[in-house]
Design a protein around this motif. Structure first.
Motif, mmCIF file in Angstrom:
data_model
loop_
_atom_site.group_PDB
_atom_site.id
_atom_site.type_symbol
_atom_site.label_atom_id
_atom_site.label_comp_id
_atom_site.label_asym_id
_atom_site.label_seq_id
_atom_site.Cartn_x
_atom_site.Cartn_y
_atom_site.Cartn_z
ATOM 1 N N HIS A 109 -7.569 5.344 -2.581
ATOM 2 C CA HIS A 109 -6.631 4.328 -2.103
ATOM 3 C C HIS A 109 -6.860 4.128 -0.605
ATOM 4 C CE1 HIS A 109 -4.615 8.200 -1.490
ATOM 5 N NE2 HIS A 109 -4.085 7.662 -0.418
ATOM 6 N N TRP A 123 -5.039 1.049 -4.963
ATOM 7 C CA TRP A 123 -4.793 2.166 -5.891
ATOM 8 C C TRP A 123 -5.862 2.106 -6.966
ATOM 9 C CZ3 TRP A 123 -3.990 2.396 -11.152
ATOM 10 C CH2 TRP A 123 -3.571 3.640 -11.655
ATOM 11 N N GLU A 141 0.829 -1.207 0.000
ATOM 12 C CA GLU A 141 0.000 0.000 0.000
ATOM 13 C C GLU A 141 0.862 1.255 0.000
ATOM 14 O OE1 GLU A 141 -2.450 -0.689 3.389
ATOM 15 O OE2 GLU A 141 -3.499 -2.364 2.437
ATOM 16 N N LYS A 142 1.968 1.199 0.735
ATOM 17 C CA LYS A 142 2.884 2.341 0.770
ATOM 18 C C LYS A 142 3.501 2.559 -0.609
ATOM 19 C CE LYS A 142 6.823 4.227 3.324
ATOM 20 N NZ LYS A 142 7.798 3.983 4.418
ATOM 21 N N SER A 183 1.131 4.413 -2.744
ATOM 22 C CA SER A 183 0.710 5.731 -2.282
ATOM 23 C C SER A 183 1.373 6.852 -3.077
ATOM 24 C CB SER A 183 1.022 5.891 -0.790
ATOM 25 O OG SER A 183 2.433 5.887 -0.561
#
Length: 363
Positions: A344, A338, A159-160, A163
């Motif tokens: 997100h 995303w 997820e990072k 981002s």
């Protein structure tokens, strides 16, 4: 909105379309071995006007209809045993808000609201009500899978990674402008599915491969390559053009003959709202359960927490949670990792500061 569709036509086949218009239909749907799906306070009968409308559209469509596909079109589709662990890149349908369109000769019927697919399939099989059992997948989860992947990167790190993912979408057609069509229904073996649902077949709507869908498919491939690079995946599987489909049933094991569903007489067309990278619901729930104070937010709309709707707090214990609340008429959808529309996974602090979201489990 449904009004953006081409050829929208208010004709004699119209059903009342508003949130919650399908609850008499839901009461006829089977449960999944958890709690009874009978909702005693909802009317389970169809009124005479709707029955007449259903019978009126049972006309025969020419076998050479332009949207027909070969009976072997979905032959290379395979059963999935990765429903819990694999990530997906999907084109998301929004039948509740955007609607879907059924065609009958020169007539175009828009179906929307929580009962969009229920009403559509009910129209196809009015005599035996088989259509009402078909869309046994939650209203927020209709999609076309473009690719699936697994990765060794931990979920929070993935997820990072996304981002700060801002790829150029130049050259990619506007997704809501692409019309997808289906005129057949197929059964795919569920022999290799997870234990709880093993042997329950998939029912899918194969997508007709038109010039426009082929063009879109080719032009989306560079974006898929960029997404693959971001995932660090070495187990990346792109869906072939001829295998694109919408899964419409995953969970119930009702047996019936597919030829009783007269989809060729009332072909379906729809548009997708955006492209997204999404984790499975099973993975999201597991992460939610182990998060400190249950602070991990994985859904939009409402979900079931401890037997209650997370939005209106009404109890859900007397009926099987199927992704929507009978009381507030809101539904659940997974927040993507995303997406092309800019959404997100949010961090915990952002969620806590959102005064418009009721979150008693954070107290």
């Amino acid at each position: 909105m449904a009004n953006n569709y081409e050829h929208q036509n208010n004709n004699d086949y119209n059903y009342p379309s508003h949130p919650g218009n399908n609850y008499y239909i839901r009461s006829q749907r089977p449960n999944r071995g958890r709690r009874s799906s009978g909702y005693p306070f909802f009317n389970t009968s169809t009124d005479s006007r709707q029955q007449e409308q259903q019978q009126q559209v049972s006309t025969t469509r020419n076998n050479n209809a332009p949207f027909d596909r070969s009976s072997s079109a979905a032959s290379s589709l395979k059963a999935s045993d990765d429903e819990s662990n694999v990530y997906a890149v999907n084109l998301l349908l929004k039948p509740v808000e955007l609607g879907i369109i059924g065609e009958n000769n020169q007539n175009h019927q828009v179906f929307n609201g929580l009962g969009a697919f229920n009403n559509y399939f009910g129209l196809l099989a009015p005599n035996k009500s088989l259509g009402y059992t078909l869309p046994d997948v939650w209203d927020g989860y209709f999609h076309i899978t473009l690719a699936k992947f697994s990765t060794n990167i931990k979920p929070h790190q993935l997820e990072k990674n996304f981002s700060n993912f801002f790829p150029s979408l130049e050259g990619l057609p506007s997704i809501p402008d692409v019309v997808f069509r289906a005129s057949t229904i197929k059964k795919i073996s569920g022999a290799n599915r997870p234990v709880k649902v093993r042997g329950i077949d998939f029912l899918v709507l194969p997508i007709y491969s038109s010039v426009k869908t082929k063009e879109f498919y080719e032009r989306v491939q560079p974006l898929l390559a960029k997404i693959q690079k971001k995932t660090g995946s070495t187990d990346w599987n792109v869906t072939l053009l001829d295998d694109l489909h919408v899964t419409i049933r995953k969970y119930s094991n009702i047996q019936f003959e597919l030829n009783e569903i007269k989809i060729a007489e009332f072909p379906l067309e729809f548009r997708c709202s955006h492209l997204e990278v999404k984790q499975s619901r099973d993975r999201a729930i597991k992460r939610f359960k182990v998060a400190e104070t249950n602070s991990y937010r994985w859904w939009t709309g409402v979900t079931e927490i401890d037997g209650k709707c997370s939005g209106c707090q009404e109890t859900t214990m007397f009926y099987a949670w199927e992704g929507f609340c009978l009381f507030c008429q809101k539904y659940e959808s997974i927040i993507p990792i995303w997406s092309t529309d800019g959404t997100h996974i949010k961090n915990c602090q952002e969620i806590k500061n959102d005064e418009n979201v009721k979150q008693p489990w954070l107290n």
